[in-house]
Write an enzyme that holds these catalytic residues in place. Structure first.
Site: not given
Ligand code: CMC
Length: 434
Positions: A311, A369
């Site tokens: 998240h 989720d």
């Molecule tokens: N699986 C594997 N790796 C992940 C995941 C994941 N679900 N989420 C983040 N990472 C890794 C990412 O690859 C990165 O690694 P590195 O530092 O080596 O490059 C690190 O963790 C930080 O990730 P980020 O993409 O910079 O983080 P963000 O804050 O931009 O993304 C997120 C947040 C929710 C988009 C992401 O965690 C994600 O895609 N999760 C899966 C989708 C999901 O479950 N979304 C629902 C969110 S809760 C409901 C809502 O409020 O909408």
């Protein structure tokens, strides 16, 4: 809204030898903010913050999140207390008005919402324009936007009475539209709302009753549905809420703004994650396949993410996920599923991920989720409806945030700037010279 930020000193920024003072403000809790509004005027520079990871876009008194501690509060009340003791309609009142209602206020609010659940009969023909297998989210984006074409009498956003009517209409009618989007997709006739049922029970009946057989609402499922709505009711300045605020900052009407919010919610990184998460659990299929799946997730080149994990704000267990996990077990028991293979996969996947250094180092924990898909599937909803249910519940958050934005004396049309790296000036070249 009365602005309540308090000055708390200033910070000095030196840019190209020039020093400027930037005021610091404090809210009631949470990190202080640096006021950079004069930065461009005084330095000729913008700030650069893609994804708004360090930017507070507004002052708000609705929802507070402490992502490191795993805390979520609405108007100061912790989400677990609301989920356990309150009802969705009471949470709606709280989000909209800032305080819990007394008995009379609640009865009045419930009466008003219950008596606004019908939609104009002509609205039903609007659905017929869609392909019969249209994704219910596609229908929701359009149907909620189309409310502005049906309710001209509440579009004047400068009239407080019309704003209130629109708020009530949205909270009352979105479940009816959501159930109709579902019925249309299923190819079943629409079921009209009933005033003797509570908000969640009425919604379940509109989804699952058929003319040949009424739907007897299981109180455990109605309670679980209500709890799921509470858990999704608001979540501070996320992508869809910021979309609603940005759309609303131009004084667009709330029906149109909330349609924009639904569009933003649809993406798999946001509200669409519950649908993606269940599909992922189905693809994994068996606990034996988890280790190879986890390897794929950890391989950056695979493009695979563990859906329902991670998240932007929570760097700890999402407090909603804990309540959802409990609701999941309650629902499975109520519908008599003793041994759900998907739940097995989810529980094992969670255990493995939470002990794996990849997830620990990145502070990736289950979000809401992770368990909502299994729960909703057990209640009888297909994956296509998952994000629709999220949108239904979030409508109150969106309209509360829209209203707060409208009433904020500091509100301005939203207009981010950019750092331009495209071509510099060049002269047009006619076709024959290219
Ligand atoms: N699986 C594997 N790796 C992940 C995941 C994941 N679900 N989420 C983040 N990472 C890794 C990412 O690859 C990165 O690694 P590195 O530092 O080596 O490059 C690190 O963790 C930080 O990730 P980020 O993409 O910079 O983080 P963000 O804050 O931009 O993304 C997120 C947040 C929710 C988009 C992401 O965690 C994600 O895609 N999760 C899966 C989708 C999901 O479950 N979304 C629902 C969110 S809760 C409901 C809502 O409020 O909408």
């Amino acid at each position: 809204m009365e602005n309540k930020v308090k000055p708390n000193g200033s910070a000095t920024l030196e840019v190209n030898g020039k020093k400027i003072d930037l005021p610091i403000y404090s809210g009631s809790i949470g990190p202080d903010v640096l006021d950079i509004r004069k930065l461009y005027a005084e330095t000729g520079m913008f700030t650069y913050d893609p994804g708004f990871t360090s930017t507070a876009s507004c002052e708000s008194q609705i929802t507070y999140i402490d992502g490191d501690a795993g805390v979520l509060m609405h108007r100061g009340y912790p989400i677990d207390q609301l989920a356990e003791n309150s009802s969705f309609l009471e949470v709606c009142y709280l989000l909209l008005k800032g305080e819990l209602p007394n008995k009379e206020e609640f009865a009045d609010f419930e009466y008003t919402i219950t008596r606004h659940t019908m939609v104009h009969a002509q609205f039903d023909r609007f659905f017929e324009g869609f392909r019969r297998d249209s994704h219910p989210m596609a229908v929701m984006v359009a149907a909620v936007g189309a409310l502005s074409a049906f309710y001209h009498d509440s579009l004047n956003i400068h009239d407080p009475v019309q704003r209130k009517v629109t708020q009530n209409r949205l909270i009352a009618k979105v479940p009816t539209l959501a159930a109709r989007a579902f019925k249309y997709w299923m190819g079943q006739p629409f079921i009209s709302p009933r005033n003797d049922l509570g908000y969640a029970a009425n919604f379940l009946r509109m989804c699952f009753a058929v003319p040949a057989e009424d739907y007897v609402v299981n109180p455990v499922l109605a309670k679980a549905m209500d709890k799921i709505f509470i858990l999704h009711a608001d979540h501070e300045q996320n992508a869809s809420t910021s979309t609603v605020r940005l759309a609303g900052s131009s004084e667009a009407n709330p029906f149109a703004c909330i349609a924009a919010g639904i569009a933003s919610l649809w993406g798999p990184a946001h509200g669409g994650a519950n649908e993606a998460c269940l599909k992922m659990l189905e693809e994994i299929g068996h606990v034996d396949n988890i280790p190879s799946f986890i390897e794929k997730v950890k391989d950056k080149n695979s493009g695979v993410r563990l859906m329902g994990f991670g998240h932007r704000v929570y760097k700890n267990y999402d407090p909603r996920a804990k309540v959802m996990q409990k609701a999941c077990h309650e629902v499975l028991e109520a519908v008599g599923i003793k041994d759900d293979p998907l739940l097995h996969v989810a529980v094992e996947l969670e255990k493995i991920a939470l002990s794996d250094p990849y997830f620990i180092e990145r502070k990736l924990y289950p979000n809401i989720d992770f368990y909502s898909g299994i729960t909703l599937k057990a209640m009888g909803f297909p994956v296509e409806m998952f994000t629709v249910l999220f949108a239904l519940a979030r409508t109150v958050g969106w309209i509360s945030q829209w209203t707060e934005m409208y009433e904020d004396p500091m509100q301005k049309i939203g207009r981010p700037r950019q750092i331009y790296t495209g071509a510099t000036k060049r002269d047009y070249v006619p076709f024959d010279k290219r």
